[in-house]
Design a protein around this motif. Structure first.
Motif: not given
Length: 395
Positions: A218-219, A222, A225-226
């Motif tokens: 998940t990191r 993220e 996405q950033q």
């Protein structure tokens, strides 16, 4: 005062004073009765009409005609009171006539004054015909001198106008060349930045979908996405830069909040933004200086003090607008003030263009940038020109 008036007007006033002086020192002189009183009143009327005729250049044509008529009557009056008096007043009247409008009317009034003067010369019995002709020749000569002075002034004004038109033409040519260069640079930036960032955003979208389908960490998801959000923000910034190059939509203090939003995407530190006072409209150079200073300061925080807490304060004071960006912590170090790098140098250059100042230096466990723009100076600034704007740098 024009160069010609620097000596012509004082010379003319001196000649008027000489007329009054010679009238007072002549055979009749000044007195409280008889010819002396007439001589005194006529000399006074001549001076009272000649002075505004000389020093005022914007009177109506009718006023100049009336003043010339008064001078002509005064010349006749002084000659009547003192038949043996000097002819300086008549010559001065002839020299004044071509200087002001309406010139045909003033020339006609002067001619009538010369004819009346000739009649008085003949009636006095003291003047030979040759002396009358000499008087008329002298009046004609001084009329010619006045005409030459007027034409010299008109020629000088035409030359000045042509030089101003030439300067305006050169400035317009420079502006056109600058606009063409802006357009070319804008097109190149659009082709390079916009296409590259659009492709990057598409690749990041593909990476995000791949990470989701493979149950990646998940990191990692993220981070992707950033990165995608940053690519979109960079694309919007590139489009804004293109509009700025074309003279449209110059960024200002109203977009500082969006810079904080972009900063929060890539920084773990807290970011606060405060606005004090009532905002006022600013010229493009000042508005751009505020925006670029905030942008450069936040970029420096991410580079030199990652993870630092950032506090941005925009204060609208009675005479100045102050922007203060302070970062605390983050474990990084800024470049010292003696070696500020191109980023802080660019801030100072933009502040100078807008009439303001920038102070940057370390504070306790952090760093602070303070931009101050006085309103009086900022309002007098012209929009920042493309070649003068320092490059955007990250350090």
């Amino acid at each position: 005062m024009t160069p010609s008036r620097q000596w012509l007007t004082p010379l003319g006033l001196a000649m008027v004073a000489l007329v009054v002086l010679t009238a007072g020192l002549g055979g009749t002189g000044f007195a409280t009765g008889g010819p002396g009183l007439v001589n005194f009143v006529a000399a006074l009327v001549f001076a009272a009409a000649a002075i505004p005729f000389l020093i005022r250049e914007s009177l109506p044509p009718g006023a100049y005609a009336a003043l010339t008529g008064l001078m002509a009557l005064a010349v006749v009056g002084m000659r009547t009171a003192d038949p043996a008096g000097e002819v300086i007043a008549l010559f001065l009247l002839a020299a004044f006539a071509p200087l002001r409008p309406p010139r045909p009317v003033l020339a006609a009034v002067t001619m009538l004054g010369v004819l009346a003067f000739n009649v008085l010369q003949l009636s006095s019995g003291h003047s030979a015909l040759t002396l009358i002709l000499a008087t008329d020749a002298g009046a004609a000569f001084f009329f010619l001198v006045g005409t030459l002075l007027r034409r010299e002034k008109e020629q000088r004004l035409r030359i000045t106008g042509l030089l101003q038109e030439l300067q305006a033409s050169r400035e317009a040519e420079q502006e056109a060349s600058l606009a063409a260069e802006r357009g070319r640079t804008a097109r190149e930036m659009h082709d390079v930045l916009a296409h590259t960032l659009s492709g990057l955003a598409l690749h990041l979208e593909g990476a995000r979908l791949l990470a989701q389908s493979t149950n990646a960490d998940t990191r990692l998801l993220e981070t992707i996405q950033q990165s995608q959000q940053l690519a979109r923000s960079g694309l919007a910034e590139a489009r804004r830069a293109v509009r700025t190059l074309r003279g449209q939509d110059i960024p200002g203090p109203e977009l500082i909040g969006s810079l904080l939003d972009q900063h929060r995407l890539v920084s773990n530190g807290a970011a606060t933004y405060r606005v004090d006072g009532q905002p006022v409209p600013l010229p493009p150079a000042a508005a751009l200086a505020l925006y670029r200073t905030a942008q450069e300061s936040l970029s420096n925080v991410r580079k030199h003090a990652p993870g630092a807490d950032v506090d941005v304060e925009l204060s609208w004071r009675p005479d100045t607008v102050d922007l203060q960006i302070t970062n605390i912590g983050g474990g990084g170090t800024h470049k010292p003030a003696t070696d500020p790098g191109y980023g802080l140098t660019g801030m100072s250059e933009r502040a100078d263009l807008a009439g303001g100042t920038v102070k940057a230096g370390p504070v306790q466990n952090g760093f602070r940038v303070h931009l101050s723009l006085p309103y009086a100076l900022a309002r007098d600034q012209q929009p920042a020109r493309f070649p003068s704007e320092p490059p955007i740098s990250g350090g």
